[in-house]
Every structure is written in structure tokens, then in C-alpha cells.
Scaffold this active site. Structure first.
Site, short mmCIF file in Angstrom:
data_model
loop_
_atom_site.label_atom_id
_atom_site.label_comp_id
_atom_site.label_asym_id
_atom_site.label_seq_id
_atom_site.Cartn_x
_atom_site.Cartn_y
_atom_site.Cartn_z
N GLU A 158 2.61 31.04 17.95
CA GLU A 158 1.47 31.57 18.68
C GLU A 158 0.32 31.92 17.74
O GLU A 158 -0.85 31.61 18.02
CB GLU A 158 1.89 32.81 19.48
CG GLU A 158 0.78 33.41 20.31
CD GLU A 158 1.21 34.64 21.09
OE1 GLU A 158 0.34 35.49 21.35
OE2 GLU A 158 2.41 34.77 21.42
N HIS A 195 11.51 30.26 22.94
CA HIS A 195 12.42 30.52 21.83
C HIS A 195 13.77 31.01 22.34
O HIS A 195 14.09 32.20 22.29
CB HIS A 195 11.80 31.53 20.87
CG HIS A 195 10.72 30.95 20.01
ND1 HIS A 195 9.73 31.71 19.42
CD2 HIS A 195 10.48 29.66 19.63
CE1 HIS A 195 8.93 30.92 18.73
NE2 HIS A 195 9.37 29.68 18.84
#
Length: 331
Positions: free
Chosen positions: A129, A44
Site C-alpha cells: 500500500e 494478505h
């Protein structure tokens, strides 16, 4: 102490899982040529993604967008079994860049679900996740994020439960949620601390920055969970704090009446962005840079065997902290 200073955190920036993931995409491009498809952002950080796109990486939201038979890299955040099955159905040549610490949480979720326990996954709803881990046993895993969520759980207090956590959470906040779970459930097991070493180390360094500086700036993208947690930690420990995706987002007004600025970077933020911020702070009068005494990280994760050199059979090593790569733009 007179003068205006910047204090640079140690450790900061790339962790072993991020270095490995970026290295996997770069190595895949070297072996296969462009395009190499990457499901979701490999890590990210907008700068990393942009640099890899320049080399020929194509980032997609779903494996369904990848042409049949093409090379597809799974991001560091991990994927669900359903994604793996869909990729196999499209005959994709999958290269898995899941962080080994995230993969460990997946394995724990499978084990506890098979043991008949309800798995309580502490994490942020919608994060990649968390979505990946939920997919391991959707009928036995429940995602929670706060102490209020613990109170709202529609489970008898004697339910056999296991507690797992997203790897990039705030350590202090997670401790409070886990304590609430211990207080409520009589049959609860935890395999250990799932928050990764890098998140803990960076949060601890930020606590020191917050105690010693008027302002804390965290370099990281807005969708970076660990970077956002670092901002929260700094604020919780008494400092004004802001996320700075890159130097363009620095607001000089933040520096009013500030004599000392602490600077750190999330685990997916490259050092080149820190360098840009330091240069701008120097222009604004914070030209004395001091270095925090902190932990030196030496964790290295191995690369997948399928990236071995076709001639020598050797698997390339993961780039170490401080090494130049196409995605960092140097250090």
C-alpha cells in the site's frame, strides 16, 4: 467466573474491501475462465490465496510476468501509476480491486502534491500500500513510520506539509506520530483519518478483549499489517497475545494457567480459520464460547462495472459478511 472460556470478538475477520477484492477475482474467473492473473496477493492471507489458486488464479509479483493481453487483477492494496502504465504497455485487461479507502489516500496524495505540499505518509516501509502511494508523486512524498523518523526529517519546520497514513496502522501509535508532526511543522494539513473503519473497529474490540482475558489470539497471516497491529494492541493493553495464521500454529503451552482466551481475526482472515481455532481450543478445554458485544458493520463497496453480466448488463453485488464464497470455504 468458573471454567475455561473463549470470548469471540465482534467485529472480526473480513472487511468490505477484502470481500470486494476476493469477489472480483472470483467474478473474473467466472467471466473469463482460468487463468486469471493477480498482481501480488489479492489480500494478505495465505488461505485465501491458496483457495483462489485452486480455482485458477495465478499470483505474480509483477505485471511483467503476465502474458500480453491477459486478464490481470490489481490487489486490494493498490498500485502506483508506473504499474498501471506498464500494464497498459502490455495491453493487459486490468481489473482493479484496490480498496476504495486506499484509493482515497492515493487521490489525497495527488491533490496535496499538486498543491505544492510535501506529503508525509505514515506507514510501514515496503508495504504494498505504501509503495503504491509513494509512486503517485515520488519527488514530493516521504514515508515515515515513527516519532524518531519525524525528528530526522530533513525539512525546515515551516515547510508546507500534508499528512496521510496507511489504512491498516495502529490507531494509537499513529496518533503519536501525527502529534509529533503537529508539534514540529507550522504549516500542516490533514484531510482526516485515513486508518480504515475496519482496522479501528477491530483494534477497539481487541482492547476490550485484552482487558477481559488472560490471552488474546489473532487469526491472520504474518504479512497482514492489520493483523499484526491487532496483536500489538492487545499486548499494549496488558494481555499476552499471539498471531495464529491457522490452527496448526496454536501452541498449547500458551494456555498454561489461562482461564479465558479472547479470539479475533484480521480484516483479511476468513471465518473458516477462526472456526478451526475454536474447535481446537474446545478440545483443549476452552469449550464455552461467549460473544463480545460490539459494532455490527454494514459497509459494502460496489464491484467494478467491467464485471457486469454480458447478457443482462448487471453488476454483481459484493458478497456480504457471512456469505459463502470459494475463498472463505464457508462460515
Amino acid at each position: 467466573m468458573s471454567g475455561r472460556r473463549t470470548v469471540l470478538a465482534q467485529p472480526r475477520g473480513f472487511c468490505a474491501g477484502v470481500r470486494r477484492a476476493i469477489g472480483i477475482v472470483e467474478r473474473a474467473l467466472d467471466l473469463h475462465g482460468a487463468p486469471v492473473y493477480v498482481r501480488k496477493e489479492i489480500v494478505h492471507n495465505h488461505y485465501v490465496v491458496s483457495e483462489l489458486e485452486k480455482r485458477g488464479a495465478v499470483f505474480v509479483d509483477s505485471e511483467d510476468e503476465v502474458p500480453r493481453g491477459a486478464v490481470c487483477v490489481f490487489s486490494a492494496h493498490g498500485v502506483s501509476p508506473g504499474v498501471r502504465s506498464a500494464a497498459a504497455g502490455r495491453q493487459l485487461e486490468v481489473i482493479d480491486a484496490t480498496c476504495p479507502l486506499v484509493a482515497k489516500v492515493h487521490s489525497e496524495a495527488v491533490r496535496f502534491a499538486r498543491d505544492g505540499r510535501t506529503v508525509l505518509l505514515v506507514g510501514h516501509e515496503g508495504h504494498e500500500e505504501v509503495e503504491g502511494v509513494l509512486g503517485e508523486a515520488p519527488d514530493r512524498i516521504v514515508a515515515i513510520g515513527t516519532e524518531d523518523d519525524v525528528r530526522r526529517l530533513a525539512l525546515p519546520d515551516g515547510t508546507p506539509v500534508a499528512v496521510l497514513t496507511q489504512t491498516t496502522l495502529s490507531f494509537d501509535e499513529t496518533e503519536r506520530v501525527v502529534a509529533a508532526l503537529h508539534a514540529r511543522f507550522t504549516d500542516l494539513v490533514t484531510p482526516g483519518d485515513d486508518i480504515c473503519y475496519a482496522s479501528q473497529n477491530r483494534q477497539n474490540a481487541v482492547k476490550d478483549l485484552a482487558r477481559d482475558n488472560d490471552l488474546v489470539l489473532i487469526v491472520g497471516s504474518r504479512n497482514s499489517s492489520n493483523s499484526l497491529r491487532m496483536v500489538e494492541v492487545a499486548r499494549d493493553h496488558g494481555a499476552a497475545a499471539h498471531l495464529v495464521p491457522d490452527v496448526r500454529h496454536l501452541d498449547a503451552a500458551w494456555l498454561t494457567d489461562v482461564s479465558s482466551v479472547g479470539v479475533s481475526a484480521g480484516a483479511s482472515a476468513p471465518e473458516i480459520l477462526v472456526d478451526g481455532l475454536l474447535a481446537r481450543l474446545a478440545e483443549l478445554g476452552f469449550d464455552r464460547v461467549e460473544f463480545q458485544r460490539g459494532i455490527a458493520e454494514d459497509v459494502v463497496f460496489s464491484m467494478p462495472g467491467r464485471l457486469a453480466d454480458p447478457v443482462t448488463g448487471r453488476v454483481p453485488r459484493t458478497p456480504l459478511a457471512g456469505e459463502v464464497s470459494a475463498a472463505t470455504g464457508g462460515v
